[in-house]
Write a protein that holds these residues in place. Sequence first.
Motif, short mmCIF file in Angstrom:
data_model
loop_
_atom_site.label_atom_id
_atom_site.label_comp_id
_atom_site.label_asym_id
_atom_site.label_seq_id
_atom_site.Cartn_x
_atom_site.Cartn_y
_atom_site.Cartn_z
N THR A 269 -15.96 -48.25 13.11
CA THR A 269 -16.01 -49.24 12.03
C THR A 269 -15.14 -50.45 12.34
OG1 THR A 269 -14.16 -48.25 10.79
CG2 THR A 269 -16.39 -47.39 10.37
N ARG A 270 -14.24 -50.33 13.31
CA ARG A 270 -13.32 -51.43 13.62
C ARG A 270 -13.77 -52.25 14.82
NH1 ARG A 270 -7.15 -50.05 13.89
NH2 ARG A 270 -7.23 -52.32 14.05
N ALA A 271 -14.45 -51.62 15.76
CA ALA A 271 -14.87 -52.33 16.97
C ALA A 271 -15.97 -51.56 17.67
CB ALA A 271 -13.69 -52.52 17.92
N SER A 272 -16.82 -52.30 18.41
CA SER A 272 -17.84 -51.65 19.23
C SER A 272 -17.16 -50.96 20.41
CB SER A 272 -18.83 -52.68 19.74
OG SER A 272 -18.19 -53.57 20.66
N VAL A 273 -17.90 -50.06 21.05
CA VAL A 273 -17.36 -49.39 22.24
C VAL A 273 -16.98 -50.43 23.30
CG1 VAL A 273 -17.91 -47.85 24.17
CG2 VAL A 273 -18.59 -47.24 21.84
N ARG A 274 -17.83 -51.43 23.47
CA ARG A 274 -17.56 -52.47 24.48
C ARG A 274 -16.26 -53.21 24.17
NH1 ARG A 274 -19.12 -58.09 25.06
NH2 ARG A 274 -19.30 -58.65 27.27
N THR A 275 -16.07 -53.63 22.93
CA THR A 275 -14.84 -54.34 22.56
C THR A 275 -13.62 -53.44 22.75
OG1 THR A 275 -16.04 -55.69 20.96
CG2 THR A 275 -13.66 -55.52 20.68
N LEU B 70 -8.61 -66.75 28.26
CA LEU B 70 -9.63 -67.62 28.84
C LEU B 70 -10.89 -66.84 29.20
CD1 LEU B 70 -10.21 -70.55 29.93
CD2 LEU B 70 -9.57 -69.63 32.16
N VAL B 71 -10.73 -65.71 29.87
CA VAL B 71 -11.90 -64.93 30.29
C VAL B 71 -12.60 -64.31 29.09
CG1 VAL B 71 -12.69 -63.00 31.69
CG2 VAL B 71 -10.87 -64.47 32.55
N LEU B 72 -11.82 -63.73 28.18
CA LEU B 72 -12.42 -63.07 27.03
C LEU B 72 -13.16 -64.06 26.13
CD1 LEU B 72 -9.50 -60.64 26.15
CD2 LEU B 72 -11.74 -59.96 27.05
N ARG B 73 -12.61 -65.24 25.96
CA ARG B 73 -13.25 -66.23 25.07
C ARG B 73 -14.34 -67.03 25.78
NH1 ARG B 73 -14.32 -67.54 21.33
NH2 ARG B 73 -13.25 -69.33 20.45
N GLU B 74 -14.02 -67.58 26.96
CA GLU B 74 -14.93 -68.53 27.61
C GLU B 74 -16.03 -67.84 28.41
OE1 GLU B 74 -13.77 -72.56 28.09
OE2 GLU B 74 -14.05 -71.63 26.12
N VAL B 75 -15.70 -66.76 29.07
CA VAL B 75 -16.67 -66.10 29.95
C VAL B 75 -17.44 -65.02 29.20
CG1 VAL B 75 -16.98 -64.78 32.07
CG2 VAL B 75 -15.25 -66.60 31.97
N GLU C 290 -17.28 -64.43 25.90
CA GLU C 290 -17.70 -64.94 24.60
C GLU C 290 -17.34 -64.01 23.44
OE1 GLU C 290 -21.85 -65.87 25.09
OE2 GLU C 290 -21.41 -67.70 26.24
N PHE C 291 -16.21 -63.35 23.54
CA PHE C 291 -15.67 -62.66 22.38
C PHE C 291 -15.16 -63.70 21.39
CE2 PHE C 291 -15.15 -59.07 25.41
CZ PHE C 291 -15.74 -58.07 24.67
N SER C 292 -15.18 -63.38 20.11
CA SER C 292 -14.66 -64.29 19.10
C SER C 292 -13.14 -64.32 19.15
CB SER C 292 -15.11 -63.86 17.71
OG SER C 292 -14.47 -62.65 17.34
N ALA C 293 -12.55 -65.37 18.58
CA ALA C 293 -11.09 -65.46 18.53
C ALA C 293 -10.50 -64.27 17.78
CB ALA C 293 -10.67 -66.78 17.89
N ALA C 294 -11.20 -63.82 16.73
CA ALA C 294 -10.72 -62.67 15.97
C ALA C 294 -10.73 -61.40 16.82
CB ALA C 294 -11.57 -62.48 14.72
N LEU D 124 -5.59 -58.27 21.92
CA LEU D 124 -4.26 -58.60 22.45
C LEU D 124 -3.13 -58.31 21.48
CD1 LEU D 124 -5.07 -61.97 24.26
CD2 LEU D 124 -4.65 -59.75 25.31
N GLY D 125 -3.46 -57.88 20.28
CA GLY D 125 -2.43 -57.60 19.30
C GLY D 125 -1.68 -58.84 18.87
N THR D 126 -2.40 -59.93 18.65
CA THR D 126 -1.77 -61.19 18.26
C THR D 126 -2.60 -61.84 17.16
OG1 THR D 126 -0.88 -63.27 19.13
CG2 THR D 126 -2.98 -62.54 20.03
N THR D 127 -2.38 -63.12 16.89
CA THR D 127 -3.07 -63.81 15.81
C THR D 127 -4.15 -64.74 16.36
OG1 THR D 127 -1.53 -65.68 15.82
CG2 THR D 127 -0.95 -63.76 14.46
N VAL D 128 -5.07 -65.13 15.49
CA VAL D 128 -6.13 -66.06 15.88
C VAL D 128 -5.53 -67.41 16.30
CG1 VAL D 128 -8.09 -67.41 15.04
CG2 VAL D 128 -7.97 -64.95 14.59
N PRO D 129 -4.56 -67.99 15.54
CA PRO D 129 -3.96 -69.25 16.00
C PRO D 129 -3.31 -69.12 17.38
CG PRO D 129 -3.45 -68.91 13.69
CD PRO D 129 -4.09 -67.65 14.17
N ALA D 130 -2.69 -67.98 17.66
CA ALA D 130 -2.07 -67.79 18.98
C ALA D 130 -3.13 -67.75 20.07
CB ALA D 130 -1.24 -66.52 18.98
N VAL D 131 -4.27 -67.12 19.79
CA VAL D 131 -5.37 -67.08 20.75
C VAL D 131 -5.90 -68.48 21.01
CG1 VAL D 131 -7.76 -66.34 21.08
CG2 VAL D 131 -6.04 -64.70 20.29
N ASN D 132 -6.12 -69.24 19.95
CA ASN D 132 -6.64 -70.60 20.12
C ASN D 132 -5.68 -71.48 20.89
OD1 ASN D 132 -8.99 -69.97 18.71
ND2 ASN D 132 -8.15 -70.59 16.74
#
Length: 318
Positions: A45-51, A132-137, A139-143, A149-157
């Motif tokens: 319920t929290r994440a797909s197997v891939r994530t 960079l790889v998770l977001r740009e390559v 295409e995981f969402s910032a959330a 990574l155990g951090t916040t969306v603003p920190a990821v951005n």
Amino acid sequence: MDFEPYRGELVTYCYRMLGSFHEAEDMVQETMLRAWKARERYDATRASVRTWLYRIATNACLTALEGRARRPLPSGLGAPSEDPGAPLTPALDIPWLQPFPDARCDTEVRADLRLALVAAMQVLPPRQRAVLVLREVLEFSAAEVSEQLGTTVPAVNSALQRARAALADAGVGGAADVDEPDDPGVRAVVRRYARAFEAADVPGLVRLLTDDAVLEMPPVPLWYRGSRDYGLFMDRVFRMRGSGWATTPLTANGQPAFAAYAPEPDGGLGLHTLQVLTVAGGRIARNTVFADPRVFGAFGLPPRISSRISPADSRRAR
């Protein structure tokens, strides 16, 4: 719970993070082991197997990278050499960036895996590299990345913006700057280059180069820029090893490549180098030449072939 369908893409992810195909394979094996041990705690319920698997792989890579020197190419360590006759002394204390053998993984290889980009990414702090790889390559969402990574969306951005700026400062362009390896024109240029190489035809090689072509040869820390010095160095190589070489085509990092076999006194041909080419504007813009036996092993290259058959035939016969 079946994790195997994700193995190929996880290997490419870990390679981008670590710069070593062998380490990437080991890290994915560690990821699979950790996932298997933690399978009872997986919450669908929290994440797909891939994530979930990417979170495990990311944490494993970040731990492995703690306190570790980056994996460079020679062109990332200093100015080009102006002496084509400089001693070819390997720097075995440097953990050099390794190429990625496309044929070993059943996964899509795109321009974002090319050597120049992976080398530039090694300069980034590990967490920026992961973002960079998770977001740009991938295409995981910032959330999703913040959860991984155990951090916040603003920190990821923020990390993503810094990573993009660092790559721009390094002069790493987009996919449009590099010709696609399956383009008929690229294949023709690479074939002409390979034929000139086999014949030890230095003028023929130079005619196929861009004016500022780069030649680098890890684990030797030397590198050369410009078709003149490139040609002078190749003239030195052929004077040392003679003519009558053979090549077999490959791909590495989504780029055209070939294995080069040098003539030996007994009449056979010995594996000399793996050469990964970057083609831009219909010419060879960069040649990264690998002479590390571990690289040869990753590509499954035979150490010797008969001069009477092609390397491709030799590989099929194995």
